[in-house]
Enzyme design. Structure first.
Site, PDB file in Angstrom:
ATOM      1  N   HIS A 188      -9.267  -5.322 -68.281  1.00  0.00           N
ATOM      2  CA  HIS A 188      -8.568  -4.299 -69.054  1.00  0.00           C
ATOM      3  C   HIS A 188      -9.236  -2.949 -68.865  1.00  0.00           C
ATOM      4  O   HIS A 188     -10.423  -2.782 -69.163  1.00  0.00           O
ATOM      5  CB  HIS A 188      -8.584  -4.696 -70.529  1.00  0.00           C
ATOM      6  CG  HIS A 188      -7.781  -3.796 -71.412  1.00  0.00           C
ATOM      7  ND1 HIS A 188      -6.585  -3.247 -71.044  1.00  0.00           N
ATOM      8  CD2 HIS A 188      -8.027  -3.343 -72.672  1.00  0.00           C
ATOM      9  CE1 HIS A 188      -6.110  -2.510 -72.024  1.00  0.00           C
ATOM     10  NE2 HIS A 188      -6.977  -2.542 -73.021  1.00  0.00           N
ATOM     11  N   ASP A 196      -4.218  -6.198 -65.284  1.00  0.00           N
ATOM     12  CA  ASP A 196      -4.647  -5.931 -66.656  1.00  0.00           C
ATOM     13  C   ASP A 196      -3.862  -6.840 -67.601  1.00  0.00           C
ATOM     14  O   ASP A 196      -2.634  -6.834 -67.600  1.00  0.00           O
ATOM     15  CB  ASP A 196      -4.381  -4.462 -67.001  1.00  0.00           C
ATOM     16  CG  ASP A 196      -5.015  -4.032 -68.317  1.00  0.00           C
ATOM     17  OD1 ASP A 196      -4.963  -4.799 -69.292  1.00  0.00           O
ATOM     18  OD2 ASP A 196      -5.549  -2.912 -68.364  1.00  0.00           O
ATOM     19  N   SER A 235      -6.471   2.231 -73.369  1.00  0.00           N
ATOM     20  CA  SER A 235      -5.576   1.281 -74.004  1.00  0.00           C
ATOM     21  C   SER A 235      -4.696   1.993 -75.033  1.00  0.00           C
ATOM     22  O   SER A 235      -3.971   2.911 -74.686  1.00  0.00           O
ATOM     23  CB  SER A 235      -6.401   0.156 -74.620  1.00  0.00           C
ATOM     24  OG  SER A 235      -5.603  -0.944 -74.907  1.00  0.00           O
TER      25      SER A 235
END
Length: 533
Positions: free
Chosen positions: A502, A474, A245
């Site tokens: 995610h 996602d 991320s």
């Protein structure tokens, strides 16, 4: 929604702490670029006519003023967690003035103990910004990464400056945070808009008052430069790294600054540094809408789905959820001795979009709240998202998140009037979450420190192969961002996971895990265009 970190650092499958970007400061972990690293001979013109420079490589030789940092020796000690060692590393508070003082960064490692040739250190970062990398290492990466990876690498983490154990940014106390997280972020009139602005101003002013020394020096570029010092003091010629991320932006920034020092690098759930804060937020709103539609499709297969039965469309389910939120706005419901209003309920729902493994829990929580007027389930999801403990204390995750985001990119909006004009676009992107996510971007508008970053591309010319991983549905880092980052990085290989949730590594796809493990252990990246499910 509130300006908040996106729910990561929580639990994925296999008790994995989520490595997410947090919804804040434009409610997204955004790209950073210091003025000193801006110039480049290459530039492109964006759709809006803005010229975007590529992040420039720093000089390969270490400036003399930084030599004491690069040659320091870490004193390892027992962490109190079996198998792990901890140390404190010094870095310059201001890289332009390395004699102006230090920032002390917490580092942890778990030494490789298996057979086979050692591969050096593997630095991990779970995202945020604001997520504790040390917590992630001790709770997940250092114990649940594949055994063969842990056997060959020293697993290492550093909490970035301003985060957790590394001189944490401080703003509000627990009671103040409770009030802040409950502020209505879908204002219906001028009074509610003023209350939202007042809450954001108070948050920003408190950060400025309590963390004045550090607040100008928590950018992603500075954190990436800290990682290079760590690489050197660990004795590694190149940096091996797995970032998820926001951690992908941190890793890509390192690659742009130090391309010749990139080792084996995995960027999972990739961000796009070329986008401004407003576009990032708008894209993420669309990402949550995609995830919500996938959740509805799953939910209506179950007889206890509170949003409808078989044949219910996502739009109809969204209308029901929106109506429920509006009821909570007017009449909060009991929740384990507290009250659940619209803001916290929305947070609980969005928190569950990050992992399809949370959908059953969300379905049960919504059933209790909508049919039994018991908000405890949704409140628990919201508390987990904010890292609020049972005693009402909070980690510094939200505070660090805002501090980094607001330094990394100029604010998405200039004020409430600007947000109001953008609402139709956000509502189109996500009828359920869009308006709240638009209003949640205001905190950087009132930030006491001016942003040092701008949108930019990262090319990292000359870097070793970098694996960029994107998940098709996602919610937090839309797949298009992975495609864009892979196109920018000169040596990238895009690895696609056709799935929900995610990030992808360690979440159940043997195809993804095998491709990444092979790369980490052998240095062989997946073939171009590889797709997994």
């Amino acid at each position: 929604m509130r300006t908040r970190p996106s729910p990561r650092s929580r639990r994925h499958r296999r008790t994995r702490p989520r490595s997410a970007i947090r919804l804040t400061a434009g409610f997204l972990a955004a790209a950073a670029l210091l003025v000193s690293a801006c110039s480049s001979g290459n530039s492109t013109t964006s759709a809006g006519g803005r010229v975007e420079a590529a992040l420039a490589e720093l000089p390969r030789s270490t400036p003399s003023g930084l030599a004491p940092y690069y040659t320091q020796r870490l004193r390892w000690r027992d962490c109190g967690v079996p198998g792990f060692q901890c140390a404190t590393m010094r870095a310059p508070l201001d890289y332009d003035r390395p004699d102006a003082g230090d920032v002390r960064l917490a580092v942890a490692r778990k030494k490789a103990t298996g057979k086979g040739k050692p591969l050096g250190s593997l630095l991990v970062n779970p995202g945020g910004p604001g997520g504790s990398a040390i917590g992630y290492l001790q709770q997940y990466a250092g114990v649940a990464y594949p055994a063969q990876v842990r056997a060959r690498y020293d697993m290492v983490a550093v909490d970035p400056r301003g985060v957790a154990r590394s001189e944490p940014v401080e703003c509000l106390d627990g009671r103040q945070m409770d009030a802040y997280t409950q502020t209505d972020t879908t204002p219906d009139d001028a009074k509610e808009r003023n209350a939202l602005v007042a809450a954001d101003r108070k948050f920003a002013e408190s950060c400025g008052a309590r963390s004045a020394r550090l607040l100008r020096h928590v950018s992603t570029v500075e954190a990436a430069r800290d990682m290079d010092i760590l690489r050197a003091v660990l004795g590694d010629r190149r940096l091996n790294y797995v970032g998820a991320s926001y951690g992908t932006f941190l890793g890509a920034t390192y690659a742009g600054l130090f391309p010749a020092r990139v080792g084996r690098m995995v960027l999972d759930g990739a961000m796009d540094p070329s986008l401004d804060a407003r576009r990032l937020n708008l894209d993420q709103a669309a990402g949550f809408e995609t995830a919500f539609r996938a959740f509805v499709k799953d939910c209506v297969r179950h007889s206890d789905c509170p949003l409808g039965g078989r044949g219910t469309t996502p739009a109809q389910a969204g209308d029901r959820l929106h109506a429920f939120f509006r009821k909570l706005d007017a009449h909060p419901i009991p929740a384990d001795g507290r009250r659940l209003g619209e803001a916290l309920a929305t947070t609980g729902v969005i928190a569950s979009m990050y992992d399809e493994g949370s959908w059953e829990q969300l379905r049960e929580a919504l059933t209790s709240a909508m049919k039994k007027k018991d908000g405890a389930g949704l409140l628990s999801l919201s508390d987990s998202y904010y890292e609020r403990d049972a005693d009402g204390g909070y980690s510094n995750l939200m505070m660090a998140n805002a501090a980094v985001n607001c330094l990394d990119l100029p604010p998405a909006f200039s004020g409430p009037e600007d947000v109001q004009k953008a609402l139709p676009a956000f509502e189109k992107a996500s009828p359920v979450f869009g308006p709240g996510l638009a209003w949640a971007t205001l905190n950087c508008t009132y930030w006491p420190v001016r942003a040092t970053g701008e949108p930019h591309r990262i090319e990292a010319k000359g870097a070793a192969p970098i694996v960029v991983v994107g998940t098709v549905r996602d919610p937090a880092t839309p797949y298009r961002w992975a495609r864009s980052l892979a196109a920018q990085l000169s040596s990238a290989r895009l690895l696609t996971y056709d799935g929900d949730g995610h990030t992808a590594y360690g979440r159940g796809s043997t195809c993804i895990d095998t491709a990444i493990d092979t790369y980490l252990l052998r240095g062989t990246p997946p073939p171009a265009g590889k797709r997994c499910s």
